[in-house]
Design a protein around this motif. Structure first.
Motif, PDB file in Angstrom:
ATOM      1  N   VAL A 181      12.734  -6.757   6.096  1.00  0.00           N
ATOM      2  CA  VAL A 181      12.523  -5.387   6.167  1.00  0.00           C
ATOM      3  C   VAL A 181      11.359  -5.124   4.985  1.00  0.00           C
ATOM      4  CG1 VAL A 181      13.055  -3.279   5.885  1.00  0.00           C
ATOM      5  CG2 VAL A 181      14.209  -4.856   7.435  1.00  0.00           C
ATOM      6  N   LEU A 182      11.961  -5.717   3.495  1.00  0.00           N
ATOM      7  CA  LEU A 182      11.194  -5.448   2.422  1.00  0.00           C
ATOM      8  C   LEU A 182       9.750  -6.332   2.514  1.00  0.00           C
ATOM      9  CD1 LEU A 182      14.244  -5.886  -0.300  1.00  0.00           C
ATOM     10  CD2 LEU A 182      13.215  -3.730   0.764  1.00  0.00           C
ATOM     11  N   THR A 183       9.900  -7.308   2.868  1.00  0.00           N
ATOM     12  CA  THR A 183       8.507  -8.070   2.932  1.00  0.00           C
ATOM     13  C   THR A 183       7.621  -7.207   3.934  1.00  0.00           C
ATOM     14  OG1 THR A 183       9.523 -10.179   3.034  1.00  0.00           O
ATOM     15  CG2 THR A 183       7.325 -10.252   4.086  1.00  0.00           C
ATOM     16  N   GLY A 184       7.898  -6.580   5.124  1.00  0.00           N
ATOM     17  CA  GLY A 184       7.081  -5.775   6.010  1.00  0.00           C
ATOM     18  C   GLY A 184       6.742  -4.560   5.129  1.00  0.00           C
ATOM     19  N   ILE A 185       7.654  -4.033   4.296  1.00  0.00           N
ATOM     20  CA  ILE A 185       7.438  -2.966   3.598  1.00  0.00           C
ATOM     21  C   ILE A 185       6.213  -3.111   2.403  1.00  0.00           C
ATOM     22  CG2 ILE A 185       8.217  -1.270   1.691  1.00  0.00           C
ATOM     23  CD1 ILE A 185      10.950  -1.180   3.147  1.00  0.00           C
ATOM     24  N   ALA A 186       6.536  -4.282   2.028  1.00  0.00           N
ATOM     25  CA  ALA A 186       5.459  -4.705   0.850  1.00  0.00           C
ATOM     26  C   ALA A 186       3.863  -4.910   1.486  1.00  0.00           C
ATOM     27  CB  ALA A 186       5.797  -5.539   0.176  1.00  0.00           C
ATOM     28  N   GLU A 187       3.960  -5.599   2.934  1.00  0.00           N
ATOM     29  CA  GLU A 187       2.551  -5.864   3.372  1.00  0.00           C
ATOM     30  C   GLU A 187       2.046  -4.648   3.793  1.00  0.00           C
ATOM     31  OE1 GLU A 187       4.059  -8.560   6.520  1.00  0.00           O
ATOM     32  OE2 GLU A 187       3.929 -10.137   5.117  1.00  0.00           O
ATOM     33  N   LEU A 188       2.743  -3.614   4.415  1.00  0.00           N
ATOM     34  CA  LEU A 188       2.371  -2.415   4.688  1.00  0.00           C
ATOM     35  C   LEU A 188       1.639  -1.515   3.541  1.00  0.00           C
ATOM     36  CD1 LEU A 188       4.822  -0.825   7.399  1.00  0.00           C
ATOM     37  CD2 LEU A 188       2.231  -1.685   7.905  1.00  0.00           C
ATOM     38  N   LYS A 189       2.528  -1.597   2.668  1.00  0.00           N
ATOM     39  CA  LYS A 189       1.733  -0.881   1.252  1.00  0.00           C
ATOM     40  C   LYS A 189       0.498  -1.477   0.672  1.00  0.00           C
ATOM     41  CE  LYS A 189       6.217   1.071  -0.607  1.00  0.00           C
ATOM     42  NZ  LYS A 189       7.267   0.947  -1.510  1.00  0.00           N
ATOM     43  N   ALA A 190       0.493  -2.776   1.011  1.00  0.00           N
ATOM     44  CA  ALA A 190      -0.586  -3.569   0.562  1.00  0.00           C
ATOM     45  C   ALA A 190      -1.716  -3.162   1.274  1.00  0.00           C
ATOM     46  CB  ALA A 190      -0.388  -5.017   0.421  1.00  0.00           C
ATOM     47  N   ALA A 191      -1.411  -3.283   2.540  1.00  0.00           N
ATOM     48  CA  ALA A 191      -2.734  -2.742   3.550  1.00  0.00           C
ATOM     49  C   ALA A 191      -3.053  -1.317   3.329  1.00  0.00           C
ATOM     50  CB  ALA A 191      -2.003  -2.859   5.044  1.00  0.00           C
ATOM     51  N   LEU A 192      -2.082  -0.322   3.155  1.00  0.00           N
ATOM     52  CA  LEU A 192      -2.447   0.996   2.818  1.00  0.00           C
ATOM     53  C   LEU A 192      -3.145   1.400   1.414  1.00  0.00           C
ATOM     54  CD1 LEU A 192       0.751   2.599   4.504  1.00  0.00           C
ATOM     55  CD2 LEU A 192      -1.435   2.625   5.226  1.00  0.00           C
ATOM     56  N   GLY A 193      -2.803   0.396   0.599  1.00  0.00           N
ATOM     57  CA  GLY A 193      -3.429   0.340  -0.953  1.00  0.00           C
ATOM     58  C   GLY A 193      -4.891   0.305  -0.795  1.00  0.00           C
ATOM     59  N   GLN A 194      -5.490  -0.259   0.323  1.00  0.00           N
ATOM     60  CA  GLN A 194      -6.993  -0.737   0.279  1.00  0.00           C
ATOM     61  C   GLN A 194      -7.598   0.621   0.834  1.00  0.00           C
ATOM     62  OE1 GLN A 194      -7.368  -3.805   3.081  1.00  0.00           O
ATOM     63  NE2 GLN A 194      -6.005  -5.087   2.242  1.00  0.00           N
ATOM     64  N   LYS A 195      -8.732   0.753   0.555  1.00  0.00           N
ATOM     65  CA  LYS A 195      -9.642   1.873   0.751  1.00  0.00           C
ATOM     66  C   LYS A 195      -9.725   2.263   2.319  1.00  0.00           C
ATOM     67  CE  LYS A 195     -14.015   4.269  -0.141  1.00  0.00           C
ATOM     68  NZ  LYS A 195     -15.597   4.050  -0.828  1.00  0.00           N
ATOM     69  N   GLN A 196      -9.335   3.565   2.678  1.00  0.00           N
ATOM     70  CA  GLN A 196      -9.405   3.944   3.911  1.00  0.00           C
ATOM     71  C   GLN A 196     -10.664   4.665   4.376  1.00  0.00           C
ATOM     72  OE1 GLN A 196      -6.726   2.805   5.776  1.00  0.00           O
ATOM     73  NE2 GLN A 196      -5.599   1.997   3.972  1.00  0.00           N
ATOM     74  N   PRO A 197     -10.873   4.193   5.817  1.00  0.00           N
ATOM     75  CA  PRO A 197     -12.189   4.903   6.071  1.00  0.00           C
ATOM     76  C   PRO A 197     -11.926   6.504   6.117  1.00  0.00           C
ATOM     77  CG  PRO A 197     -11.393   3.255   7.653  1.00  0.00           C
ATOM     78  CD  PRO A 197     -10.485   3.343   6.634  1.00  0.00           C
ATOM     79  N   GLU A 198     -13.180   7.401   5.921  1.00  0.00           N
ATOM     80  CA  GLU A 198     -12.896   8.738   5.892  1.00  0.00           C
ATOM     81  C   GLU A 198     -12.995   9.377   7.111  1.00  0.00           C
ATOM     82  OE1 GLU A 198     -15.843  10.281   2.951  1.00  0.00           O
ATOM     83  OE2 GLU A 198     -14.944   9.172   1.216  1.00  0.00           O
ATOM     84  N   LYS A 199     -13.798   8.740   8.080  1.00  0.00           N
ATOM     85  CA  LYS A 199     -13.825   9.324   9.374  1.00  0.00           C
ATOM     86  C   LYS A 199     -12.804   8.733  10.307  1.00  0.00           C
ATOM     87  CE  LYS A 199     -19.019   9.716   8.979  1.00  0.00           C
ATOM     88  NZ  LYS A 199     -20.207   9.269   9.570  1.00  0.00           N
ATOM     89  N   PHE A 200     -12.609   9.490  11.281  1.00  0.00           N
ATOM     90  CA  PHE A 200     -11.678   9.155  12.329  1.00  0.00           C
ATOM     91  C   PHE A 200     -11.889   7.908  13.303  1.00  0.00           C
ATOM     92  CE2 PHE A 200      -9.682  13.380  11.324  1.00  0.00           C
ATOM     93  CZ  PHE A 200      -8.031  12.878  11.450  1.00  0.00           C
ATOM     94  N   THR A 201     -12.025   6.774  12.733  1.00  0.00           N
ATOM     95  CA  THR A 201     -12.335   5.555  13.145  1.00  0.00           C
ATOM     96  C   THR A 201     -10.950   4.898  13.758  1.00  0.00           C
ATOM     97  OG1 THR A 201     -12.180   4.313  11.336  1.00  0.00           O
ATOM     98  CG2 THR A 201     -14.349   5.122  11.860  1.00  0.00           C
TER      99      THR A 201
END
Length: 253
Positions: free
Chosen positions: A196-216
């Motif tokens: 679970v903690l590994t999954g949380i860390a991976e999601l946080k890393a993915a969400l830490g990247q710059k996210q698209p501004e438009k609804f893609t």
């Protein structure tokens, strides 16, 4: 209409992401038990059957082969199809009493005595009787012990329920027995916690990247991951692992 479409798409992605994650864990992760989604089982109304991972440890001791996991899946489906005891739904009174549910539970044990299907049955239904039928909240230690022991025999992965039940029973169980149970339980709980903690860390890393501004699609996927992250952080078993460790320490003193 556009908002409705986006919300519908987000919901679809969220479910799809969760399903893919669950499936990857059930097949690829040799350290953790198998988990099957309600879509796999074809029983979307039986949420209690997919809330907690299933373990194959009691079915195939020392093995985690694909054939073993397939057999676990088959037995999981069979128990769900048998549906031997009604599962109370939230905010709805149970169709039968805890006493009647216990009678049905014991009847299923008798009908399937010594059959492999009981490995799955004892992982699914004791937690339902303890939680949904209120037995855990009662003062009936004998009943609580009965169902808790079955969960441990079957290597139940519902550590939240076990972390509530075992402290209630610590004066009813000989210390060597309790210590032995916890010696088996804690490594399994720690393995689940790491996953679970590994999954949380991976999601946080993915969400830490710059996210698209438009609804893609990528933006919607990121929103779905945010929902998954919130759910995983809410349902972490870290506190339950701490409780089990403290209980083991008390048992061996």
């Amino acid at each position: 209409m556009k908002k409705l479409f986006l919300l519908t798409t987000l919901l679809f992605i969220s479910v799809a992401c969760q399903t893919e994650s669950d499936k990857s864990l059930s097949v690829a992760d040799s350290e953790t038990p198998s988990l099957f989604t309600d879509a796999d089982l074809g029983i979307s109304h039986h949420r209690s059957f997919v809330e907690v991972r299933l373990s194959a440890a009691a079915l195939c001791p020392g093995m985690n082969t694909l054939s073993c996991r397939k057999e676990l899946h088959r037995l999981h489906r069979q128990v769900a199809e048998d549906y031997p005891i009604p599962v109370p739904q939230p905010n709805v009174p149970p169709l039968i009493s805890a006493e009647e549910a216990t009678v049905l539970y014991k009847k299923y044990l008798t009908v399937h005595a010594n059959a492999p299907i009981l490995v799955v049955f004892k992982q699914l239904y004791p937690r339902i009787l303890l939680n949904r039928y209120g037995i855990l909240a009662s003062n009936h230690h004998k009943q609580i012990l009965y169902f808790t022991e079955h969960m441990i025999e079957a290597h139940s992965q519902d550590f939240a329920t076990l972390a509530k039940a075992l402290p209630l029973l610590q004066n009813d169980i000989p210390r060597p027995v309790l210590g032995g149970w916890l010696t088996t339980l804690i490594p399994e709980a720690e393995a689940q916690e790491r996953t679970v903690l590994t999954g949380i860390a991976e999601l946080k890393a993915a969400l830490g990247q710059k996210q698209p501004e438009k609804f893609t699609f990528e933006r919607l996927e990121a929103m779905a991951n945010q929902l998954r992250l919130a759910d995983m952080e809410t349902n972490t078993i870290s506190a339950d692992v701490v409780t089990l460790r403290k209980l083991r320490q008390a048992a061996i003193q």
